[in-house]
Design a protein around this motif. Structure first.
Motif, PDB file in Angstrom:
ATOM      1  N   TYR A   3       0.859  -1.169   0.000  1.00 26.03           N
ATOM      2  CA  TYR A   3       0.000   0.000   0.000  1.00 26.03           C
ATOM      3  C   TYR A   3       0.894   1.217   0.000  1.00 26.03           C
ATOM      4  O   TYR A   3       1.614   1.458   0.955  1.00 26.03           O
ATOM      5  CB  TYR A   3      -0.896  -0.016   1.237  1.00 26.03           C
ATOM      6  CG  TYR A   3      -1.922   1.086   1.267  1.00 26.03           C
ATOM      7  CD1 TYR A   3      -2.924   1.145   0.305  1.00 26.03           C
ATOM      8  CD2 TYR A   3      -1.896   2.055   2.264  1.00 26.03           C
ATOM      9  CE1 TYR A   3      -3.869   2.136   0.344  1.00 26.03           C
ATOM     10  CE2 TYR A   3      -2.840   3.054   2.302  1.00 26.03           C
ATOM     11  CZ  TYR A   3      -3.832   3.087   1.339  1.00 26.03           C
ATOM     12  OH  TYR A   3      -4.773   4.075   1.385  1.00 26.03           O
ATOM     13  N   ALA A   4       0.914   1.946  -1.067  1.00 27.20           N
ATOM     14  CA  ALA A   4       1.891   3.015  -1.258  1.00 27.20           C
ATOM     15  C   ALA A   4       1.303   4.391  -1.013  1.00 27.20           C
ATOM     16  O   ALA A   4       1.621   5.351  -1.681  1.00 27.20           O
ATOM     17  CB  ALA A   4       2.461   2.949  -2.677  1.00 27.20           C
ATOM     18  N   GLN A   5       0.397   4.509  -0.023  1.00 25.81           N
ATOM     19  CA  GLN A   5      -0.187   5.789   0.337  1.00 25.81           C
ATOM     20  C   GLN A   5      -0.756   6.503  -0.889  1.00 25.81           C
ATOM     21  O   GLN A   5      -0.276   7.557  -1.299  1.00 25.81           O
ATOM     22  CB  GLN A   5       0.876   6.685   1.007  1.00 25.81           C
ATOM     23  CG  GLN A   5       1.578   6.041   2.188  1.00 25.81           C
ATOM     24  CD  GLN A   5       0.684   5.979   3.404  1.00 25.81           C
ATOM     25  OE1 GLN A   5      -0.468   6.360   3.325  1.00 25.81           O
ATOM     26  NE2 GLN A   5       1.194   5.506   4.517  1.00 25.81           N
ATOM     27  N   ILE A 168      -4.231   3.639  11.703  1.00 25.70           N
ATOM     28  CA  ILE A 168      -2.808   3.323  11.651  1.00 25.70           C
ATOM     29  C   ILE A 168      -2.385   2.619  12.937  1.00 25.70           C
ATOM     30  O   ILE A 168      -2.687   3.086  14.037  1.00 25.70           O
ATOM     31  CB  ILE A 168      -1.955   4.600  11.473  1.00 25.70           C
ATOM     32  CG1 ILE A 168      -2.531   5.486  10.360  1.00 25.70           C
ATOM     33  CG2 ILE A 168      -0.507   4.237  11.208  1.00 25.70           C
ATOM     34  CD1 ILE A 168      -2.519   4.861   8.993  1.00 25.70           C
ATOM     35  N   SER A 188      -0.147  -9.218   4.025  1.00 26.84           N
ATOM     36  CA  SER A 188      -0.409  -8.524   5.282  1.00 26.84           C
ATOM     37  C   SER A 188      -1.288  -9.413   6.148  1.00 26.84           C
ATOM     38  O   SER A 188      -2.477  -9.589   5.867  1.00 26.84           O
ATOM     39  CB  SER A 188      -1.103  -7.178   5.040  1.00 26.84           C
ATOM     40  OG  SER A 188      -1.420  -6.558   6.275  1.00 26.84           O
ATOM     41  N   HIS A 213      -3.036  -3.067   4.790  1.00 28.82           N
ATOM     42  CA  HIS A 213      -1.933  -2.781   3.877  1.00 28.82           C
ATOM     43  C   HIS A 213      -0.659  -2.495   4.674  1.00 28.82           C
ATOM     44  O   HIS A 213      -0.701  -1.793   5.690  1.00 28.82           O
ATOM     45  CB  HIS A 213      -2.267  -1.578   2.990  1.00 28.82           C
ATOM     46  CG  HIS A 213      -3.583  -1.704   2.280  1.00 28.82           C
ATOM     47  ND1 HIS A 213      -3.704  -2.304   1.051  1.00 28.82           N
ATOM     48  CD2 HIS A 213      -4.833  -1.335   2.649  1.00 28.82           C
ATOM     49  CE1 HIS A 213      -4.975  -2.287   0.681  1.00 28.82           C
ATOM     50  NE2 HIS A 213      -5.680  -1.704   1.636  1.00 28.82           N
ATOM     51  N   ASN A 214       0.442  -3.048   4.205  1.00 27.17           N
ATOM     52  CA  ASN A 214       1.734  -2.784   4.836  1.00 27.17           C
ATOM     53  C   ASN A 214       2.224  -1.399   4.428  1.00 27.17           C
ATOM     54  O   ASN A 214       2.340  -1.105   3.239  1.00 27.17           O
ATOM     55  CB  ASN A 214       2.760  -3.837   4.411  1.00 27.17           C
ATOM     56  CG  ASN A 214       2.365  -5.234   4.846  1.00 27.17           C
ATOM     57  OD1 ASN A 214       1.807  -5.422   5.922  1.00 27.17           O
ATOM     58  ND2 ASN A 214       2.644  -6.228   4.012  1.00 27.17           N
ATOM     59  N   THR A 215       2.509  -0.557   5.411  1.00 26.35           N
ATOM     60  CA  THR A 215       3.043   0.783   5.143  1.00 26.35           C
ATOM     61  C   THR A 215       4.246   1.029   6.053  1.00 26.35           C
ATOM     62  O   THR A 215       4.206   1.900   6.922  1.00 26.35           O
ATOM     63  CB  THR A 215       1.967   1.859   5.380  1.00 26.35           C
ATOM     64  OG1 THR A 215       1.428   1.692   6.709  1.00 26.35           O
ATOM     65  CG2 THR A 215       0.848   1.748   4.364  1.00 26.35           C
ATOM     66  N   ASN A 217       7.939   2.067   7.627  1.00 25.14           N
ATOM     67  CA  ASN A 217       8.887   3.169   7.528  1.00 25.14           C
ATOM     68  C   ASN A 217      10.105   2.799   8.369  1.00 25.14           C
ATOM     69  O   ASN A 217      10.083   1.794   9.090  1.00 25.14           O
ATOM     70  CB  ASN A 217       8.250   4.495   7.975  1.00 25.14           C
ATOM     71  CG  ASN A 217       7.736   4.454   9.408  1.00 25.14           C
ATOM     72  OD1 ASN A 217       8.288   3.773  10.266  1.00 25.14           O
ATOM     73  ND2 ASN A 217       6.658   5.186   9.678  1.00 25.14           N
ATOM     74  N   ARG A 223       4.632  -1.273  10.501  1.00 21.30           N
ATOM     75  CA  ARG A 223       3.509  -0.330  10.451  1.00 21.30           C
ATOM     76  C   ARG A 223       2.453  -0.804   9.450  1.00 21.30           C
ATOM     77  O   ARG A 223       2.759  -1.196   8.326  1.00 21.30           O
ATOM     78  CB  ARG A 223       4.017   1.055  10.057  1.00 21.30           C
ATOM     79  CG  ARG A 223       2.978   2.165  10.083  1.00 21.30           C
ATOM     80  CD  ARG A 223       3.675   3.503   9.837  1.00 21.30           C
ATOM     81  NE  ARG A 223       2.761   4.624   9.885  1.00 21.30           N
ATOM     82  CZ  ARG A 223       2.131   5.122   8.824  1.00 21.30           C
ATOM     83  NH1 ARG A 223       2.342   4.586   7.624  1.00 21.30           N
ATOM     84  NH2 ARG A 223       1.320   6.154   8.939  1.00 21.30           N
ATOM     85  N   THR A 224       1.196  -0.764   9.886  1.00 21.80           N
ATOM     86  CA  THR A 224       0.093  -1.271   9.074  1.00 21.80           C
ATOM     87  C   THR A 224      -1.030  -0.244   9.007  1.00 21.80           C
ATOM     88  O   THR A 224      -1.323   0.434   9.992  1.00 21.80           O
ATOM     89  CB  THR A 224      -0.454  -2.585   9.666  1.00 21.80           C
ATOM     90  OG1 THR A 224       0.583  -3.570   9.664  1.00 21.80           O
ATOM     91  CG2 THR A 224      -1.624  -3.105   8.854  1.00 21.80           C
ATOM     92  N   THR A 225      -1.634  -0.143   7.836  1.00 15.82           N
ATOM     93  CA  THR A 225      -2.781   0.740   7.638  1.00 15.82           C
ATOM     94  C   THR A 225      -4.025  -0.102   7.380  1.00 15.82           C
ATOM     95  O   THR A 225      -4.032  -0.949   6.486  1.00 15.82           O
ATOM     96  CB  THR A 225      -2.548   1.687   6.448  1.00 15.82           C
ATOM     97  OG1 THR A 225      -1.442   2.544   6.738  1.00 15.82           O
ATOM     98  CG2 THR A 225      -3.784   2.541   6.183  1.00 15.82           C
TER      99      THR A 225
END
Length: 242
Positions: A3-5, A168, A188, A213-215, A217, A223-225
């Protein structure tokens, strides 16, 4: 699922902006998954001896288990077995995430049922949230605490799509002990959490499609959304309530 924002987002709330003592307290860590200390030999013997007289699990008072803790090791082992069992019976990553979502949905229906029962039992005038933001805040805080022992880290709204909200979690408890192979980097396992959220929203009459979605950093590699895409009927109802 990567998941690329894709959308600009407007922050609704984050833990850094919450001013309540509960959120600022160091006890808000994931104590629900803390490992219990090993019982002594004397304690173990007494447990075995008292086994036949222990009450049936179905006769336990649900209010007395409100703050009960679950062994982190036991949870990690059980969830690992669930993922491996499911993986052997699917044809790809999307199918695996769909199955995890379905399993989470079954848990979510029980979570919302238990939370509503406790709320009605502890208050003479229980109320039901009918505003979208209030419901999302309840999921962000109360549901996350009930399931994971801590609130989520932030909730954001998409600027481009008014029907999309994002919860988040910088360090999802179910992702801590999972090592995903490189050829499955888009997987995910928080799809299980997405299923819980979807069931809770459905139970509160806020139908939505929820995905994980994996997000990652540099600071939070896990971090997961949790992306919530609401149905049009929810937005129409919100307009009428304004």
């Amino acid at each position: 699922m990567a998941y690329a924002q894709p959308h600009p987002r407007l922050s609704v709330v984050s833990n850094s902006s919450l001013s309540s003592v509960d959120h600022l307290s160091p006890t808000t860590s994931s104590t629900r998954f803390s490992l219990p200390s090993a019982p002594s030999l004397h304690g173990a013997a007494s447990i075995v001896k008292a086994g036949p007289n222990r009450p049936n699990i179905y006769e336990r008072n649900l209010n007395k288990t409100r703050g009960a803790e679950v062994s982190g090791a036991a949870f990690a082992f059980l969830f690992s077995e669930i993922v491996q069992y499911t993986q052997k019976r699917v044809s790809g990553i999307n199918d695996l995430e769909r199955q995890l979502n379905t399993l989470g949905y079954r848990i979510g229906t029980r979570v919302i049922e238990l939370m509503v029962w406790r709320a009605e039992g502890s208050s003479k005038t229980p109320k039901r949230e009918i505003k979208l933001i209030s419901v999302l805040m309840m999921v962000h805080t109360q549901v996350w605490k009930a399931v994971f022992g801590k609130p989520a880290d932030a909730i954001e709204r998409s600027v481009e799509n008014p029907d999309e909200y994002m919860i988040i979690d910088n360090d999802p408890p179910i992702e801590r002990h999972i090592s995903v192979p490189r050829d499955m980097s888009q997987l995910s396992c928080s799809s299980f959490t997405a299923g819980i959220v979807e069931a809770v929203l459905d139970g509160l009459s806020f139908p939505a499609r929820v995905t994980a979605h994996n997000t990652p950093n540099p600071q939070f590699p896990n971090r997961t959304t949790i992306l919530i895409k609401l149905e049009k009927s929810v937005l129409d109802r919100e307009e009428l309530l304004k």
